[in-house]
Motif scaffolding. Structure first.
Motif, short mmCIF file in Angstrom:
data_model
loop_
_atom_site.label_atom_id
_atom_site.label_comp_id
_atom_site.label_asym_id
_atom_site.label_seq_id
_atom_site.Cartn_x
_atom_site.Cartn_y
_atom_site.Cartn_z
N ALA A 43 -5.26 -4.31 1.96
CA ALA A 43 -5.12 -2.85 1.92
C ALA A 43 -6.08 -2.20 2.91
O ALA A 43 -5.69 -1.28 3.66
CB ALA A 43 -5.40 -2.35 0.50
N ILE A 44 -7.32 -2.67 2.93
CA ILE A 44 -8.30 -2.11 3.86
C ILE A 44 -7.93 -2.43 5.30
O ILE A 44 -8.02 -1.56 6.18
CB ILE A 44 -9.72 -2.63 3.52
CG1 ILE A 44 -10.15 -2.09 2.15
CG2 ILE A 44 -10.72 -2.22 4.60
CD1 ILE A 44 -11.46 -2.67 1.65
N ALA A 45 -7.49 -3.66 5.54
CA ALA A 45 -7.06 -4.03 6.88
C ALA A 45 -5.89 -3.18 7.33
O ALA A 45 -5.76 -2.82 8.50
CB ALA A 45 -6.69 -5.51 6.92
N GLY A 46 -5.00 -2.84 6.39
CA GLY A 46 -3.85 -2.02 6.72
C GLY A 46 -4.24 -0.64 7.21
O GLY A 46 -3.72 -0.15 8.21
N VAL A 47 -5.17 0.01 6.52
CA VAL A 47 -5.57 1.34 6.96
C VAL A 47 -6.43 1.25 8.22
O VAL A 47 -6.40 2.14 9.08
CB VAL A 47 -6.29 2.12 5.83
CG1 VAL A 47 -7.74 1.68 5.64
CG2 VAL A 47 -6.21 3.62 6.10
N ASN A 119 2.82 0.76 0.14
CA ASN A 119 2.51 -0.54 -0.45
C ASN A 119 1.20 -0.63 -1.23
O ASN A 119 1.11 -1.38 -2.20
CB ASN A 119 2.49 -1.60 0.65
CG ASN A 119 3.87 -1.86 1.23
OD1 ASN A 119 4.74 -2.44 0.59
ND2 ASN A 119 4.07 -1.41 2.46
N VAL A 120 0.20 0.14 -0.83
CA VAL A 120 -1.10 0.02 -1.48
C VAL A 120 -1.10 0.47 -2.93
O VAL A 120 -1.81 -0.12 -3.77
CB VAL A 120 -2.18 0.75 -0.65
CG1 VAL A 120 -3.50 0.88 -1.43
CG2 VAL A 120 -2.41 0.02 0.67
N ASP A 128 -11.25 3.10 -7.02
CA ASP A 128 -11.97 3.95 -6.07
C ASP A 128 -11.70 3.53 -4.64
O ASP A 128 -11.51 4.36 -3.74
CB ASP A 128 -13.47 3.93 -6.36
CG ASP A 128 -13.84 4.67 -7.63
OD1 ASP A 128 -13.03 5.50 -8.08
OD2 ASP A 128 -14.93 4.41 -8.17
N VAL A 129 -11.70 2.22 -4.40
CA VAL A 129 -11.38 1.72 -3.06
C VAL A 129 -9.95 2.07 -2.70
O VAL A 129 -9.66 2.49 -1.57
CB VAL A 129 -11.61 0.20 -2.98
CG1 VAL A 129 -11.18 -0.33 -1.61
CG2 VAL A 129 -13.06 -0.15 -3.24
N LYS A 130 -9.04 1.92 -3.66
CA LYS A 130 -7.64 2.27 -3.41
C LYS A 130 -7.50 3.74 -3.04
O LYS A 130 -6.78 4.10 -2.09
CB LYS A 130 -6.79 1.96 -4.65
CG LYS A 130 -5.32 2.32 -4.49
CD LYS A 130 -4.53 2.10 -5.77
CE LYS A 130 -4.36 0.63 -6.08
NZ LYS A 130 -3.41 0.42 -7.21
N ASP A 131 -8.18 4.60 -3.77
CA ASP A 131 -8.12 6.03 -3.47
C ASP A 131 -8.61 6.31 -2.06
O ASP A 131 -8.02 7.14 -1.33
CB ASP A 131 -8.97 6.82 -4.47
CG ASP A 131 -8.32 6.92 -5.85
OD1 ASP A 131 -7.13 6.58 -5.97
OD2 ASP A 131 -9.02 7.31 -6.80
N ARG A 132 -9.68 5.64 -1.65
CA ARG A 132 -10.21 5.87 -0.31
C ARG A 132 -9.25 5.38 0.76
O ARG A 132 -9.08 6.02 1.80
CB ARG A 132 -11.58 5.21 -0.16
CG ARG A 132 -12.66 5.82 -1.06
CD ARG A 132 -14.05 5.46 -0.59
NE ARG A 132 -14.38 4.04 -0.72
CZ ARG A 132 -14.85 3.48 -1.83
NH1 ARG A 132 -15.03 4.21 -2.92
NH2 ARG A 132 -15.16 2.19 -1.84
N VAL A 133 -8.61 4.24 0.52
CA VAL A 133 -7.63 3.73 1.48
C VAL A 133 -6.46 4.70 1.61
O VAL A 133 -6.03 5.05 2.72
CB VAL A 133 -7.14 2.33 1.04
CG1 VAL A 133 -5.89 1.93 1.83
CG2 VAL A 133 -8.23 1.29 1.23
N LEU A 134 -5.94 5.17 0.47
CA LEU A 134 -4.82 6.11 0.51
C LEU A 134 -5.23 7.44 1.14
O LEU A 134 -4.47 8.04 1.91
CB LEU A 134 -4.28 6.33 -0.90
CG LEU A 134 -3.63 5.11 -1.56
CD1 LEU A 134 -3.29 5.39 -3.02
CD2 LEU A 134 -2.37 4.68 -0.80
N GLY A 135 -6.43 7.90 0.82
CA GLY A 135 -6.91 9.14 1.41
C GLY A 135 -7.00 9.06 2.93
O GLY A 135 -6.63 10.00 3.64
N GLN A 136 -7.48 7.94 3.43
CA GLN A 136 -7.55 7.76 4.88
C GLN A 136 -6.17 7.72 5.50
O GLN A 136 -5.94 8.27 6.58
CB GLN A 136 -8.32 6.48 5.21
CG GLN A 136 -9.80 6.56 4.88
CD GLN A 136 -10.48 5.21 4.96
OE1 GLN A 136 -10.88 4.79 6.04
NE2 GLN A 136 -10.61 4.53 3.82
#
Length: 522
Positions: A43-47, A119-120, A128-136
């Motif tokens: 997920a992080i690599a994706g963003v 996908n995320v 919290d990490v998911k929210d930050r990935v989606l926010g970005q």
């Protein structure tokens, strides 16, 4: 630390599998999109991959700044490359390579953020990490569509990954639909992003360069400003100025620090593109475009494109008008506006400015002027790009707090609160050691304040990919008096015609997408 090179390009190996049986080929050495999106690391690599587009030639590596600054009244083309001159004088054709590169990289960013947003949400990972990935992802998609809107006017609005051949031919959206989506994306980002990454828990802790709540708020306010929704714009800017959550921005004491490689990601910067030299992050292949690869550099070409004769390409020159504008008003200590010699390289014996690049005696005609902002001149370097070509590591600042203050003043003035606008303009003027505006121009009318804000923005933000879009949104090109002024300042406006303030939709897009419509510039 900045987002690392490995993370920035980690999604470059993804392979999208074709929908038709005869195209259903899988590279055994690469992971397919279907197999991807299973854990937090992916997920992080994706963003991170969506940030990569900002380093692309069509985005802030070169073309977005160059083709924006070149159309304004403070810059003019001085290049043997025909496309640069044709964009600057509003005669560019839809077959132009540079305008196609811009289009492609904006939509690459849309594609990558759509993948993240689709996908995320289904990945089992820290919330919290998911929210930050989606926010970005929301922020970066909003940013891509913001650039598409201000440069191409009306474009297809793609919000989900393609599921079949019919999804590849999206129709052109209305301007209202486009701007509404930009508001939605920045609003979603604002609700999900942290104030900073210093205190978050997760693998992104402490990483500079990621989008924050402040960046989303600033661009949401700017979007409302472009839409002329003044009260909504003012409300967003007020969050950044008064807080309480977001008032962590301030003007730097030294204006030049906003463009230095030594003072990046500072208190004045809401969001900036993270460039780096090969000796910092490696790389052997210039990041000019196409699919990213692990050998890509993360360099900027802006410095070499703008740098003066003998040190760079000198593809553009400041207009004599903007030079004179800086000299219109002296500081409290009877000196020239200090922003002049940060923005423009000129021979100024009275200001003790007679050298360039670390001590080289002025090598040009005494009356010659060149761009200095976003070059290495003035920061102790003897050459541009440390002796290389197009190897700048200077971050590009997309929004600064001074811009927020001036946009807030503009919104207040448009709401009829002209006197309240003075104090925010004064903060920017005071940094330049100029007297308070009340002292030199008290009791301005709303219309007079509009012109004053245009003047203040020109001096503070010249050559920062902002001026031209200000001119467009103010309607100056359709005001006979203002258009005459623009033509007096920059002869390139002589060949402007209605609709040509936008870049044409690339012909390659119109050829392959039967549902895409030309815009007013085609």
């Amino acid at each position: 630390m900045k987002i690392t090179k490995f993370l920035m390009f980690s999604l470059g190996m993804l392979v999208l599998v074709g929908c038709e049986d005869e195209l259903d080929l899988t590279n055994p050495n690469s992971m397919t999109a279907v197999e991807y999106w299973s854990n937090e690391e992916q997920a992080i690599a994706g963003v991170n991959a969506a940030y990569t587009n900002l380093l692309n030639d069509g985005y802030y590596m070169r073309m977005t700044p160059a083709l924006t600054d070149g159309r304004a009244d403070d810059f003019k083309a001085d290049s043997p490359w025909p496309d640069l001159g044709q964009v600057s004088n509003f005669t560019i054709l839809p077959t132009s390579g540079p305008i196609t590169w811009m289009w492609e990289t904006y939509y690459q960013q849309v594609f990558r953020t759509n993948q993240v947003l689709a996908n995320v949400p289904d990945i089992d990972m820290d919330q919290d990490v998911k929210d930050r990935v989606l926010g970005q992802a929301y922020f970066l998609r909003g940013l891509a569509y913001f650039h598409l809107a201000i440069n191409y006017q009306r474009v297809p609005l793609i919000l989900t990954p393609a599921q079949g051949a019919e999804d590849y031919y999206q129709p052109t959206a209305s301007e209202e639909e486009l701007w509404s989506q930009i508001v939605s994306d920045f609003s979603s980002a604002q609700g999900l992003l942290p104030v900073d990454y210093a205190s978050v828990s997760g693998p992104d802790r402490g990483q500079l360069g990621r989008a924050t709540k402040g960046a989303a708020t600033g661009f949401l306010g700017k979007t409302y400003l472009y839409m002329e929704e003044w009260s909504s714009a003012a409300a967003e800017f007020r969050k950044l100025i008064e807080g309480p959550e977001l008032n962590n921005y301030s003007l730097l004491d030294n204006y030049a620090d906003n463009f230095s490689p030594f003072t990046e990601n500072n208190a004045e910067s809401l969001f900036e593109v993270q460039f780096a030299t090969p000796d910092q992050v490696g790389g052997t292949v210039k990041n000019y475009g196409g699919d990213p690869q692990n050998a890509w550099m993360q360099v900027s070409s802006v410095g070499h494109t703008y740098a003066q004769d003998g040190f760079g390409y000198s593809d553009f020159l400041p207009t004599r008008w903007i030079y004179n504008e800086y000299n219109e008003e002296e500081t409290r200590s009877d000196n020239v506006d200090p922003r002049l010699l940060v923005s423009i390289a000129s021979y100024e014996p009275e200001a003790n400015s007679t050298t360039v690049y670390g001590g080289v005696e002025w090598p040009h005609a005494p009356d010659a002027i060149y761009p200095r902002k976003y070059t290495h001149d003035g920061y102790g370097f003897e050459t541009e790009s440390q002796g290389g070509v197009e190897l700048s590591g200077i971050n590009y600042r997309l929004m600064r707090y001074s811009d927020v203050l001036l946009m807030y003043a503009e919104a207040l003035n448009e709401m009829g609160q002209t006197q309240e606008a003075y104090q925010y303009i004064n903060q920017v003027r005071n940094r330049a050691n100029l007297p308070d505006l009340e002292e030199v121009k008290p009791n301005l009318s709303q219309e007079e304040m509009r012109d004053q804000i245009a003047h203040e923005r020109a001096l503070e933000l010249s050559m920062e990919s902002i001026r031209f879009h200000d001119i467009v949104r103010w309607g100056w090109l359709y005001d006979d008096e203002k258009l005459a002024l623009l033509r007096e300042r920059d002869s390139e406006f002589e060949t402007w015609r209605p609709g040509k303030e936008y870049l044409p939709i690339p012909q390659s897009e119109l050829d392959v997408n039967p549902n895409a419509e030309p815009n007013s510039a085609n």
